[in-house]
Design a protein around this motif. Sequence first.
Motif, PDB file in Angstrom:
ATOM      1  N   VAL A 131       0.843  -1.156   0.085  1.00  0.00           N
ATOM      2  CA  VAL A 131       0.101  -0.004  -0.035  1.00  0.00           C
ATOM      3  C   VAL A 131       1.074   1.300   0.100  1.00  0.00           C
ATOM      4  CG1 VAL A 131      -2.112   1.325   1.265  1.00  0.00           C
ATOM      5  CG2 VAL A 131      -1.731  -1.108   1.396  1.00  0.00           C
ATOM      6  N   SER A 188       1.249   5.611  -0.057  1.00  0.00           N
ATOM      7  CA  SER A 188       0.497   6.867   0.129  1.00  0.00           C
ATOM      8  C   SER A 188       1.769   8.021  -0.119  1.00  0.00           C
ATOM      9  CB  SER A 188       0.380   7.257   1.906  1.00  0.00           C
ATOM     10  OG  SER A 188       0.101   8.691   1.920  1.00  0.00           O
ATOM     11  N   GLN A 204       5.130   3.839   2.402  1.00  0.00           N
ATOM     12  CA  GLN A 204       4.389   2.488   2.078  1.00  0.00           C
ATOM     13  C   GLN A 204       4.463   1.463   3.073  1.00  0.00           C
ATOM     14  OE1 GLN A 204       6.208   1.764  -1.791  1.00  0.00           O
ATOM     15  NE2 GLN A 204       7.314  -0.316  -0.864  1.00  0.00           N
ATOM     16  N   ASP A 257      -8.688  -0.085   8.214  1.00  0.00           N
ATOM     17  CA  ASP A 257      -8.500   1.343   7.762  1.00  0.00           C
ATOM     18  C   ASP A 257      -8.720   2.663   8.601  1.00  0.00           C
ATOM     19  OD1 ASP A 257      -8.125  -0.013   5.231  1.00  0.00           O
ATOM     20  OD2 ASP A 257     -10.430   0.359   4.491  1.00  0.00           O
ATOM     21  N   TYR A 277      -2.657   8.813   6.008  1.00  0.00           N
ATOM     22  CA  TYR A 277      -3.774   9.478   5.217  1.00  0.00           C
ATOM     23  C   TYR A 277      -3.223   9.090   3.644  1.00  0.00           C
ATOM     24  CZ  TYR A 277       0.005  12.974   5.340  1.00  0.00           C
ATOM     25  OH  TYR A 277       0.940  13.719   5.334  1.00  0.00           O
ATOM     26  N   GLY A 278      -3.988   9.700   2.822  1.00  0.00           N
ATOM     27  CA  GLY A 278      -3.693   9.495   1.333  1.00  0.00           C
ATOM     28  C   GLY A 278      -3.332   8.317   0.590  1.00  0.00           C
ATOM     29  N   TRP A 279      -3.858   7.180   1.308  1.00  0.00           N
ATOM     30  CA  TRP A 279      -3.430   5.819   0.622  1.00  0.00           C
ATOM     31  C   TRP A 279      -4.443   5.448  -0.317  1.00  0.00           C
ATOM     32  CZ3 TRP A 279      -4.904   5.499   5.902  1.00  0.00           C
ATOM     33  CH2 TRP A 279      -6.093   4.241   5.894  1.00  0.00           C
ATOM     34  N   SER A 280      -4.044   4.727  -1.334  1.00  0.00           N
ATOM     35  CA  SER A 280      -5.148   3.927  -2.119  1.00  0.00           C
ATOM     36  C   SER A 280      -4.828   2.692  -2.121  1.00  0.00           C
ATOM     37  CB  SER A 280      -4.921   4.384  -3.394  1.00  0.00           C
ATOM     38  OG  SER A 280      -3.817   4.200  -4.060  1.00  0.00           O
ATOM     39  N   ALA A 281      -5.614   1.631  -1.923  1.00  0.00           N
ATOM     40  CA  ALA A 281      -5.370   0.242  -1.705  1.00  0.00           C
ATOM     41  C   ALA A 281      -6.580  -0.501  -2.581  1.00  0.00           C
ATOM     42  CB  ALA A 281      -5.417  -0.282  -0.219  1.00  0.00           C
ATOM     43  N   GLU A 282      -6.350  -1.646  -3.015  1.00  0.00           N
ATOM     44  CA  GLU A 282      -7.051  -2.506  -3.802  1.00  0.00           C
ATOM     45  C   GLU A 282      -8.274  -3.002  -2.684  1.00  0.00           C
ATOM     46  OE1 GLU A 282      -5.123  -5.960  -5.301  1.00  0.00           O
ATOM     47  OE2 GLU A 282      -3.356  -4.710  -5.135  1.00  0.00           O
ATOM     48  N   GLU A 317     -10.106  -3.265   1.194  1.00  0.00           N
ATOM     49  CA  GLU A 317     -10.637  -2.213   2.493  1.00  0.00           C
ATOM     50  C   GLU A 317     -10.312  -3.351   3.645  1.00  0.00           C
ATOM     51  OE1 GLU A 317     -14.744  -1.244   2.497  1.00  0.00           O
ATOM     52  OE2 GLU A 317     -14.403  -0.259   0.569  1.00  0.00           O
TER      53      GLU A 317
END
Length: 123
Positions: A58, A60, A66, A100, A109-114, A116
């Motif tokens: 993951v 950010s 990461q 999360d 904050y500000g992460w993107s993950a495939e 949840e």
Amino acid sequence: QGLAVHDWLVRHVAYDQEDMRTSHTAYGLFANATAVCEGYSQAFMLAMERLGVPCVIVRSEDMAHQWNMVCIDGTWYHVDVTWDDPTQGEVSQKHFLRSDDSMRELGYYGWSAEHEAPSDYAL
């Protein structure tokens, strides 16, 4: 299994304050026993893959950081070996198998993950 890998990395690898290029890789972590977040997360993922545990990295961009997410019994959790490293404070498992919401409470904050992570892991 994941906890044993996490704790081994936390106890045997030092955070690289000089940010050497090799510290951004799993190879650098195992060869030099130093790493930055990229090396920690790659090494943790490599170990989890060898153990048959689904694991992703993951990122950010906002945090320039990461870490990992692992899947246990069909549920995903966050794991940040870097921030549990003793050079980043006390040796801990504060960032191990977190949701999360817990990660946000810890300042992420500000992460993107495939995936949840709906809840913390319950022992």
